[in-house]
Scaffold this motif. Structure first.
Motif, PDB file in Angstrom:
ATOM      1  N   PRO A 198       0.810  -1.219   0.000  1.00 16.89           N
ATOM      2  CA  PRO A 198       0.000   0.000   0.000  1.00 16.89           C
ATOM      3  C   PRO A 198       0.842   1.267   0.000  1.00 16.89           C
ATOM      4  N   ALA A 199       1.975   1.262   0.705  1.00 13.21           N
ATOM      5  CA  ALA A 199       2.841   2.439   0.699  1.00 13.21           C
ATOM      6  C   ALA A 199       3.400   2.668  -0.694  1.00 13.21           C
ATOM      7  N   ASP A 200       3.768   1.598  -1.388  1.00 12.31           N
ATOM      8  CA  ASP A 200       4.221   1.726  -2.776  1.00 12.31           C
ATOM      9  C   ASP A 200       3.107   2.277  -3.656  1.00 12.31           C
ATOM     10  N   HIS A 201       1.880   1.787  -3.413  1.00 12.66           N
ATOM     11  CA  HIS A 201       0.730   2.262  -4.188  1.00 12.66           C
ATOM     12  C   HIS A 201       0.496   3.742  -3.928  1.00 12.66           C
ATOM     13  N   ALA A 202       0.557   4.138  -2.671  1.00 17.41           N
ATOM     14  CA  ALA A 202       0.356   5.540  -2.315  1.00 17.41           C
ATOM     15  C   ALA A 202       1.401   6.417  -2.989  1.00 17.41           C
ATOM     16  N   HIS A 203       2.641   5.934  -3.033  1.00 15.32           N
ATOM     17  CA  HIS A 203       3.699   6.721  -3.667  1.00 15.32           C
ATOM     18  C   HIS A 203       3.463   6.827  -5.170  1.00 15.32           C
ATOM     19  N   ALA A 204       2.975   5.752  -5.775  1.00 12.71           N
ATOM     20  CA  ALA A 204       2.676   5.789  -7.208  1.00 12.71           C
ATOM     21  C   ALA A 204       1.579   6.805  -7.513  1.00 12.71           C
ATOM     22  N   VAL A 205       0.576   6.866  -6.639  1.00 15.49           N
ATOM     23  CA  VAL A 205      -0.497   7.854  -6.806  1.00 15.49           C
ATOM     24  C   VAL A 205       0.073   9.264  -6.704  1.00 15.49           C
ATOM     25  N   LEU A 206       0.993   9.462  -5.767  1.00 19.70           N
ATOM     26  CA  LEU A 206       1.621  10.774  -5.590  1.00 19.70           C
ATOM     27  C   LEU A 206       2.439  11.155  -6.827  1.00 19.70           C
ATOM     28  N   VAL A 207       3.173  10.193  -7.380  1.00 16.22           N
ATOM     29  CA  VAL A 207       3.957  10.460  -8.592  1.00 16.22           C
ATOM     30  C   VAL A 207       3.034  10.870  -9.740  1.00 16.22           C
ATOM     31  N   THR A 208       1.894  10.184  -9.862  1.00 16.04           N
ATOM     32  CA  THR A 208       0.922  10.535 -10.915  1.00 16.04           C
ATOM     33  C   THR A 208       0.425  11.962 -10.733  1.00 16.04           C
ATOM     34  N   MET A 209       0.140  12.343  -9.484  1.00 15.35           N
ATOM     35  CA  MET A 209      -0.312  13.703  -9.211  1.00 15.35           C
ATOM     36  C   MET A 209       0.762  14.715  -9.592  1.00 15.35           C
ATOM     37  N   MET A 210       2.022  14.397  -9.279  1.00 16.44           N
ATOM     38  CA  MET A 210       3.121  15.298  -9.622  1.00 16.44           C
ATOM     39  C   MET A 210       3.286  15.398 -11.141  1.00 16.44           C
ATOM     40  N   ARG A 211       3.063  14.304 -11.844  1.00 16.54           N
ATOM     41  CA  ARG A 211       3.163  14.346 -13.304  1.00 16.54           C
ATOM     42  C   ARG A 211       2.055  15.198 -13.916  1.00 16.54           C
ATOM     43  N   ASP A 212       0.872  15.163 -13.295  1.00 16.20           N
ATOM     44  CA  ASP A 212      -0.213  16.043 -13.757  1.00 16.20           C
ATOM     45  C   ASP A 212       0.195  17.505 -13.606  1.00 16.20           C
ATOM     46  N   LEU A 213       0.809  17.826 -12.471  1.00 18.80           N
ATOM     47  CA  LEU A 213       1.275  19.194 -12.243  1.00 18.80           C
ATOM     48  C   LEU A 213       2.413  19.547 -13.201  1.00 18.80           C
ATOM     49  N   GLU A 214       3.247  18.553 -13.491  1.00 15.53           N
ATOM     50  CA  GLU A 214       4.356  18.775 -14.423  1.00 15.53           C
ATOM     51  C   GLU A 214       3.832  19.086 -15.821  1.00 15.53           C
ATOM     52  N   ARG A 215       2.808  18.339 -16.258  1.00 20.98           N
ATOM     53  CA  ARG A 215       2.228  18.594 -17.577  1.00 20.98           C
ATOM     54  C   ARG A 215       1.560  19.967 -17.636  1.00 20.98           C
ATOM     55  N   ALA A 216       1.084  20.430 -16.495  1.00 21.18           N
ATOM     56  CA  ALA A 216       0.470  21.756 -16.444  1.00 21.18           C
ATOM     57  C   ALA A 216       1.507  22.864 -16.325  1.00 21.18           C
ATOM     58  N   GLY A 217       2.791  22.477 -16.312  1.00 24.81           N
ATOM     59  CA  GLY A 217       3.855  23.471 -16.211  1.00 24.81           C
ATOM     60  C   GLY A 217       4.008  24.066 -14.837  1.00 24.81           C
TER      61      GLY A 217
END
Length: 246
Positions: free
Chosen positions: A118-137
């Motif tokens: 679950p901690a790995d899953h939570a981190h993966a979700v966080l990475v996805t959120m950061m990538r969304d912010l990255e795509r938004a510049g």
């Protein structure tokens, strides 16, 4: 065969629920396997057959409860603002840890075989959120680095609040959250602002490379750091003022 599998699932669930209840009721997060067996109505060999040992049981309890929390968290509708979603996610993470101190400590405070699933899953979700912010510049650093920064800060704050027995809404959490947000996430683009030309980006990159790490001239160290941050943002050609790609 199906009945046997169903019975196995029920037995595992009974043991996990019993252990979770004992964990939550214990001030220090400690219990004996005998207490679990008595509460679940099973013999000790049954517990060891399903979980191997107490550490195996603890991992399964943490995985089960944290997975339920993640499912509730991911079921929430987005606000439409990735930054607002990030802030809400931070607050939920801290609240879960503070209200489930024993479980959280198992997850992050004393890892037995590295991070749990679950901690790995939570981190993966966080990475996805950061990538969304990255795509938004909006990110000031690569998404993977940003996720590591956020996770380190969130886990550190939560463990500190658990250790000091503070509330989830302790001002410390908001202070660290806002500081991390400012360090990781940049401002939105200014509507109608011209993009950064290649010539401007090259000039900004050259000046940033010349900047010392500390005060320079009449600028204080904090002002020099801020100037360096601005130059780093300008050194990427094609971005509109404020950070979004043009």
């Amino acid at each position: 065969m199906a009945k046997e599998a169903s019975a196995t699932r029920r037995t595992r669930a009974l043991i996990i629920d019993a252990a979770a209840d004992l964990l939550a009721a214990s001030a220090g997060g400690e219990f004996s396997t005998r207490e679990v067996c008595d509460a679940a109505g099973v013999a000790a060999p049954t517990l060891y057959h399903h979980f191997g040992d107490k550490d195996g049981l603890l991992r399964e309890v943490a995985a089960d409860r944290f997975s339920r929390y993640l499912a509730r968290k991911q079921a929430l509708e987005t606000t439409g603002d990735p930054v607002e979603d990030f802030l809400r996610g931070w607050d939920m993470h801290v609240e879960f840890g503070v209200t489930n101190p024993a479980l959280y400590t198992i997850m992050y405070g004393r890892p037995m075989d590295g991070r749990t699933v679950p901690a790995d899953h939570a981190h993966a979700v966080l990475v996805t959120m950061m990538r969304d912010l990255e795509r938004a510049g909006r990110l000031r650093m690569p998404a993977g680095t940003a996720a590591d920064v956020v996770a380190s800060a969130a886990v550190g704050v939560t463990l500190h609040l658990i250790r000091t027995r503070a509330a989830a809404d302790d001002p410390l959490s908001a202070l660290v959250r806002d500081a991390v947000t400012a360090a990781v996430i940049g401002p939105p683009a200014v509507p109608g602002a011209p993009p950064v030309t290649r010539r401007l980006a090259q000039a900004a990159a050259q000046l940033e490379a010349e900047m010392p790490h500390g005060p320079v001239g009449t600028l204080r160290a904090s002002e020099t750091a801020l100037l360096r941050e601005w130059l780093l943002q300008l050194s990427v050609p094609g971005r509109a003022a404020g950070g979004d790609p043009s």
